[in-house]
Design a protein around this motif. Structure first.
Motif, PDB file in Angstrom:
ATOM      1  N   TYR A 115      -2.752  -0.019  -4.033  1.00  0.00           N
ATOM      2  CA  TYR A 115      -2.893  -1.183  -3.149  1.00  0.00           C
ATOM      3  C   TYR A 115      -2.828  -2.442  -3.995  1.00  0.00           C
ATOM      4  CZ  TYR A 115      -4.669  -4.730  -0.032  1.00  0.00           C
ATOM      5  OH  TYR A 115      -4.795  -5.872   0.718  1.00  0.00           O
ATOM      6  N   ARG A 116      -2.109  -3.432  -3.475  1.00  0.00           N
ATOM      7  CA  ARG A 116      -2.029  -4.718  -4.155  1.00  0.00           C
ATOM      8  C   ARG A 116      -1.952  -5.824  -3.117  1.00  0.00           C
ATOM      9  NH1 ARG A 116      -0.423  -6.741  -9.430  1.00  0.00           N
ATOM     10  NH2 ARG A 116      -0.823  -8.950  -9.224  1.00  0.00           N
ATOM     11  N   SER A 117      -2.802  -6.808  -3.264  1.00  0.00           N
ATOM     12  CA  SER A 117      -2.795  -8.001  -2.432  1.00  0.00           C
ATOM     13  C   SER A 117      -2.244  -9.130  -3.288  1.00  0.00           C
ATOM     14  CB  SER A 117      -4.225  -8.310  -1.980  1.00  0.00           C
ATOM     15  OG  SER A 117      -4.287  -9.535  -1.302  1.00  0.00           O
ATOM     16  N   HIS A 118      -1.289  -9.886  -2.720  1.00  0.00           N
ATOM     17  CA  HIS A 118      -0.620 -10.910  -3.519  1.00  0.00           C
ATOM     18  C   HIS A 118      -0.357 -12.144  -2.661  1.00  0.00           C
ATOM     19  CE1 HIS A 118       1.989 -12.443  -6.693  1.00  0.00           C
ATOM     20  NE2 HIS A 118       2.915 -12.680  -5.787  1.00  0.00           N
ATOM     21  N   ARG A 144       0.848  -1.200   0.000  1.00  0.00           N
ATOM     22  CA  ARG A 144       0.000   0.000   0.000  1.00  0.00           C
ATOM     23  C   ARG A 144       0.878   1.243   0.000  1.00  0.00           C
ATOM     24  NH1 ARG A 144      -4.766  -0.581   3.236  1.00  0.00           N
ATOM     25  NH2 ARG A 144      -3.569  -2.281   3.796  1.00  0.00           N
ATOM     26  N   MET A 163       2.618  -1.912 -10.257  1.00  0.00           N
ATOM     27  CA  MET A 163       1.761  -3.090 -10.350  1.00  0.00           C
ATOM     28  C   MET A 163       0.326  -2.829  -9.899  1.00  0.00           C
ATOM     29  SD  MET A 163       3.442  -3.026  -7.352  1.00  0.00           S
ATOM     30  CE  MET A 163       4.832  -4.077  -7.077  1.00  0.00           C
ATOM     31  N   THR A 164      -0.006  -1.549  -9.622  1.00  0.00           N
ATOM     32  CA  THR A 164      -1.370  -1.216  -9.242  1.00  0.00           C
ATOM     33  C   THR A 164      -1.645   0.270  -9.438  1.00  0.00           C
ATOM     34  OG1 THR A 164      -2.966  -1.096  -7.434  1.00  0.00           O
ATOM     35  CG2 THR A 164      -0.660  -1.079  -6.806  1.00  0.00           C
TER      36      THR A 164
END
Length: 101
Positions: free
Chosen positions: A55-58, A39, A50-51
């Motif tokens: 925010y990016r959940s991986h 975040r 990449m977002t």
């Protein structure tokens, strides 16, 4: 395992990394499932390679993260790799152009 919270600065963006080395009791093909949440916090919700939302959940295998030495090294490598893509380079160029006016 408990989650870890780390902060890094990448290209003048402060990023919070929340890492859960063992996400629940999920094991896929003998691999422990880990979760990484990325975040941008300063500037808040700043676009990242990449977002677009900041925010990016991986989810990935815990051993994959360990190959980088730490979750912060993993995220930095991911950011650097994605920053080589034309979309990110165009984003940076547009920001520079706006700064001129």
């Amino acid at each position: 395992m408990k989650e870890e919270i780390h902060t890094i600065i990448w290209q003048d963006i402060t990023i919070e990394i929340t890492y859960t080395p063992q996400w629940g009791s999920v094991i896929i093909s003998d691999e422990i499932l880990a979760h990484v949440a990325i975040r941008s916090i300063k500037p808040e919700r700043a676009k990242l390679p990449m977002t677009e939302t900041g925010y990016r959940s991986h989810f990935t295998g815990q051993s994959f993260i360990n190959e980088f030495g730490s979750v912060t090294d993993f995220v930095k490598a991911w950011l650097d790799t994605e920053a080589e893509q034309p979309a990110w380079k165009n984003h940076i160029e547009k920001q520079r152009q706006y700064a001129l006016f």
